[in-house]
Design a protein around this motif. Structure first.
Motif, PDB file in Angstrom:
ATOM      1  N   GLY A  13      50.262  22.849  28.494  1.00 48.58           N
ATOM      2  CA  GLY A  13      49.869  21.832  29.469  1.00 48.58           C
ATOM      3  C   GLY A  13      48.363  21.696  29.412  1.00 48.58           C
ATOM      4  O   GLY A  13      47.797  21.545  28.351  1.00 48.58           O
ATOM      5  N   GLY A  14      47.705  21.798  30.538  1.00 54.28           N
ATOM      6  CA  GLY A  14      46.242  21.704  30.539  1.00 54.28           C
ATOM      7  C   GLY A  14      45.569  23.067  30.500  1.00 54.28           C
ATOM      8  O   GLY A  14      44.345  23.163  30.576  1.00 54.28           O
ATOM      9  N   SER A  15      46.350  24.131  30.381  1.00 45.40           N
ATOM     10  CA  SER A  15      45.778  25.479  30.410  1.00 45.40           C
ATOM     11  C   SER A  15      45.588  26.038  29.013  1.00 45.40           C
ATOM     12  O   SER A  15      46.332  25.707  28.092  1.00 45.40           O
ATOM     13  CB  SER A  15      46.713  26.441  31.154  1.00 45.40           C
ATOM     14  N   TYR A  16      44.584  26.884  28.879  1.00 46.17           N
ATOM     15  CA  TYR A  16      44.349  27.576  27.609  1.00 46.17           C
ATOM     16  C   TYR A  16      44.376  29.071  27.878  1.00 46.17           C
ATOM     17  O   TYR A  16      43.860  29.520  28.895  1.00 46.17           O
ATOM     18  CB  TYR A  16      42.982  27.182  27.028  1.00 46.17           C
ATOM     19  N   TYR A  17      44.956  29.824  26.980  1.00 46.77           N
ATOM     20  CA  TYR A  17      44.977  31.274  27.114  1.00 46.77           C
ATOM     21  C   TYR A  17      43.968  31.838  26.129  1.00 46.77           C
ATOM     22  O   TYR A  17      44.050  31.580  24.928  1.00 46.77           O
ATOM     23  CB  TYR A  17      46.382  31.813  26.881  1.00 46.77           C
ATOM     24  N   ARG A  35      34.106  15.315  29.092  1.00 47.65           N
ATOM     25  CA  ARG A  35      33.238  14.129  29.007  1.00 47.65           C
ATOM     26  C   ARG A  35      32.578  14.037  27.636  1.00 47.65           C
ATOM     27  O   ARG A  35      32.332  12.964  27.120  1.00 47.65           O
ATOM     28  CB  ARG A  35      32.196  14.140  30.130  1.00 47.65           C
ATOM     29  N   ALA A  36      32.291  15.170  27.029  1.00 48.03           N
ATOM     30  CA  ALA A  36      31.692  15.179  25.684  1.00 48.03           C
ATOM     31  C   ALA A  36      32.773  14.996  24.617  1.00 48.03           C
ATOM     32  O   ALA A  36      32.513  15.111  23.428  1.00 48.03           O
ATOM     33  CB  ALA A  36      30.941  16.481  25.465  1.00 48.03           C
ATOM     34  N   GLU A  37      33.991  14.732  25.070  1.00 50.98           N
ATOM     35  CA  GLU A  37      35.146  14.579  24.182  1.00 50.98           C
ATOM     36  C   GLU A  37      35.329  15.774  23.271  1.00 50.98           C
ATOM     37  O   GLU A  37      35.684  15.652  22.112  1.00 50.98           O
ATOM     38  CB  GLU A  37      35.052  13.269  23.387  1.00 50.98           C
ATOM     39  N   GLN A  38      35.060  16.923  23.819  1.00 55.82           N
ATOM     40  CA  GLN A  38      35.304  18.159  23.071  1.00 55.82           C
ATOM     41  C   GLN A  38      36.606  18.751  23.582  1.00 55.82           C
ATOM     42  O   GLN A  38      36.650  19.279  24.682  1.00 55.82           O
ATOM     43  CB  GLN A  38      34.179  19.146  23.321  1.00 55.82           C
ATOM     44  N   THR A  39      37.640  18.597  22.793  1.00 58.78           N
ATOM     45  CA  THR A  39      38.918  19.144  23.209  1.00 58.78           C
ATOM     46  C   THR A  39      39.091  20.522  22.584  1.00 58.78           C
ATOM     47  O   THR A  39      39.004  20.658  21.374  1.00 58.78           O
ATOM     48  CB  THR A  39      40.067  18.218  22.755  1.00 58.78           C
ATOM     49  N   PRO A  40      39.291  21.532  23.434  1.00 57.07           N
ATOM     50  CA  PRO A  40      39.484  22.869  22.859  1.00 57.07           C
ATOM     51  C   PRO A  40      40.730  22.910  21.981  1.00 57.07           C
ATOM     52  O   PRO A  40      41.693  22.197  22.221  1.00 57.07           O
ATOM     53  CB  PRO A  40      39.670  23.751  24.099  1.00 57.07           C
ATOM     54  N   MET A  41      40.667  23.716  20.919  1.00 60.31           N
ATOM     55  CA  MET A  41      41.791  23.895  19.999  1.00 60.31           C
ATOM     56  C   MET A  41      42.152  25.363  19.957  1.00 60.31           C
ATOM     57  O   MET A  41      41.274  26.224  20.141  1.00 60.31           O
ATOM     58  CB  MET A  41      41.341  23.561  18.567  1.00 60.31           C
ATOM     59  N   VAL A  42      43.399  25.648  19.637  1.00 65.69           N
ATOM     60  CA  VAL A  42      43.783  27.026  19.353  1.00 65.69           C
ATOM     61  C   VAL A  42      42.901  27.515  18.209  1.00 65.69           C
ATOM     62  O   VAL A  42      42.655  26.778  17.257  1.00 65.69           O
ATOM     63  CB  VAL A  42      45.281  27.108  18.981  1.00 65.69           C
ATOM     64  N   GLY A  43      42.389  28.728  18.323  1.00 64.56           N
ATOM     65  CA  GLY A  43      41.507  29.286  17.290  1.00 64.56           C
ATOM     66  C   GLY A  43      40.039  29.145  17.638  1.00 64.56           C
ATOM     67  O   GLY A  43      39.196  29.803  17.016  1.00 64.56           O
ATOM     68  N   ASP A  44      39.726  28.296  18.616  1.00 63.66           N
ATOM     69  CA  ASP A  44      38.320  28.123  18.995  1.00 63.66           C
ATOM     70  C   ASP A  44      37.748  29.402  19.604  1.00 63.66           C
ATOM     71  O   ASP A  44      38.401  30.077  20.402  1.00 63.66           O
ATOM     72  CB  ASP A  44      38.181  27.001  20.040  1.00 63.66           C
ATOM     73  N   ARG A  45      36.512  29.715  19.212  1.00 60.93           N
ATOM     74  CA  ARG A  45      35.766  30.784  19.876  1.00 60.93           C
ATOM     75  C   ARG A  45      35.042  30.127  21.040  1.00 60.93           C
ATOM     76  O   ARG A  45      34.344  29.125  20.850  1.00 60.93           O
ATOM     77  CB  ARG A  45      34.735  31.391  18.935  1.00 60.93           C
TER      78      ARG A  45
END
Ligand SMILES: Nc1nc2c(ncn2[C@@H]2O[C@H](COP(=O)(O)OP(=O)(O)OP(=O)(O)O)[C@@H](O)[C@H]2O)c(=O)[nH]1
Ligand SMILES: [Mg+2]
Ligand SMILES: [Zn+2]
Length: 293
Positions: A13-17, A35-45
């Motif tokens: 959903g909207g949550s990240y673990y 707002r910066a259109e930075q969508t977190p991805m799996v694997g992101d530090r």
């Protein structure tokens, strides 16, 4: 409050673990990231700020070393391309395509021939040898007897390793052995009808690093690679760079081509060269189509 670093292991959903040094934190992305259109991805530090309720907020995403689009995942160190020695029959074109895509993204490609119990040692060896001779780290394994699983573990050691390959080759079976987590293993008859057993994308902590199953990655397109750069992503061809008569030789029709000579003498496997030609034609057409738009 802030300053906690971690790795996103899954999004729901909207949550990240986020995996941090002492566990897992459920997080939300800060509005400023959206707002910066930075969508977190799996694997992101990521850098986190902890809230009073024990959940976190993602404040910053570190620059990505690389990322895949389907599945959507960042910062992969190695792509373990798994094939079955039999059942399903190896699809060498797919293997070669996955390895070239990995190389184009600066990801180490490693080949794993699984289900060695279903063929003779000589047959398994013959398949593995195509890839070790091309210059890849190549392993043989059997999820059924657990042979070769230690070598795969040795490959992970603190890194993020994605498992890819045709449905039914045994990715989930191997991952279950490596992580000790029970992952859904499909029965081949159902898989052969074209349904993937594995669906969501999640990094699983293992051996001080992470592993990842990549459902659907077998259908990956070669988008993003330029036809004239493809030869650099086949290590056995890259090794011969500069030895053809023409500079920038595409190894397709030019005279005095060192790659074509190597295919004739058997130094380069016929199947590898055919995969190269096929990918080259596809990529060349994409480019022409784009230029004529
Ligand atoms: N004989 C034999 N069967 C195996 C081996 N590894 C896996 N299998 C079987 O192959 C079938 C498919 O295994 P999975 O691990 O689900 O394959 P997968 O690559 O995860 O498939 P998808 O999730 O659909 O992409 C299952 O019935 C496994 O029990 C092996 O080394 N030898
Ligand atoms: Mg699976
Ligand atoms: Zn050439």
């Amino acid at each position: 409050m802030s300053g906690i670093e971690g790795t996103i292991i899954k999004g729901v959903g909207g949550s990240y673990y986020v995996s941090v040094s002492d566990g897992l934190v459920e997080c939300h992305a800060r509005g400023k990231l959206r707002r910066a259109e930075q969508t977190p991805m799996v694997g992101d530090r990521v850098s986190l700020a902890m809230g009073k309720d024990g959940t976190g907020s993602i404040e910053k995403i570190q620059p990505r070393k690389n990322f895949l689009i389907r599945p959507s995942v960042a910062n992969i160190d190695a792509l373990l391309v798994v094939c079955a020695a039999a059942s399903p029959q190896p699809d060498l074109g797919l293997l070669d395509k996955l390895l070239a895509i990995a190389a184009s993204k600066g990801i180490e490609g490693v080949v794993c021939v699984n289900k060695t119990d279903l063929v003779s040692d000589a047959q398994a060896h013959e398949l593995a040898e195509i890839y070790s001779r091309a210059g890849y780290k190549t392993l043989t394994a059997c999820a059924k007897t657990q042979a070769g699983v230690d070598q795969i573990c040795g490959l992970i050691r603190g890194r993020t390793v994605a498992f890819a390959g045709l449905s039914g080759v045994g990715k989930s079976s191997l991952l279950s052995l490596i992580t000790g987590r029970e992952l859904q293993v499909g029965d081949v008859s159902r898989i052969e009808r074209g349904r993937h057993t594995t669906r969501h994308v999640e990094l699983i902590p293992a051996r001080g690093g992470f592993v990842l199953d990549t459902p659907g990655f077998s259908r990956l397109e070669v988008e993003g690679i330029k036809a004239q750069e493809l030869r650099l992503y086949f290590p056995e061809m890259e090794k011969l760079e500069g030895q053809c008569r023409f500079r920038g030789c595409t190894h397709t029709a030019e005279p005095d081509c060192a790659v074509i000579s190597a295919v004739k003498t058997g130094d380069i496997a016929q199947s590898r060269y055919e995969s190269y030609r096929q990918m080259y034609e596809t990529l060349k057409d994409i480019k022409e189509w784009e230029e004529n738009k």
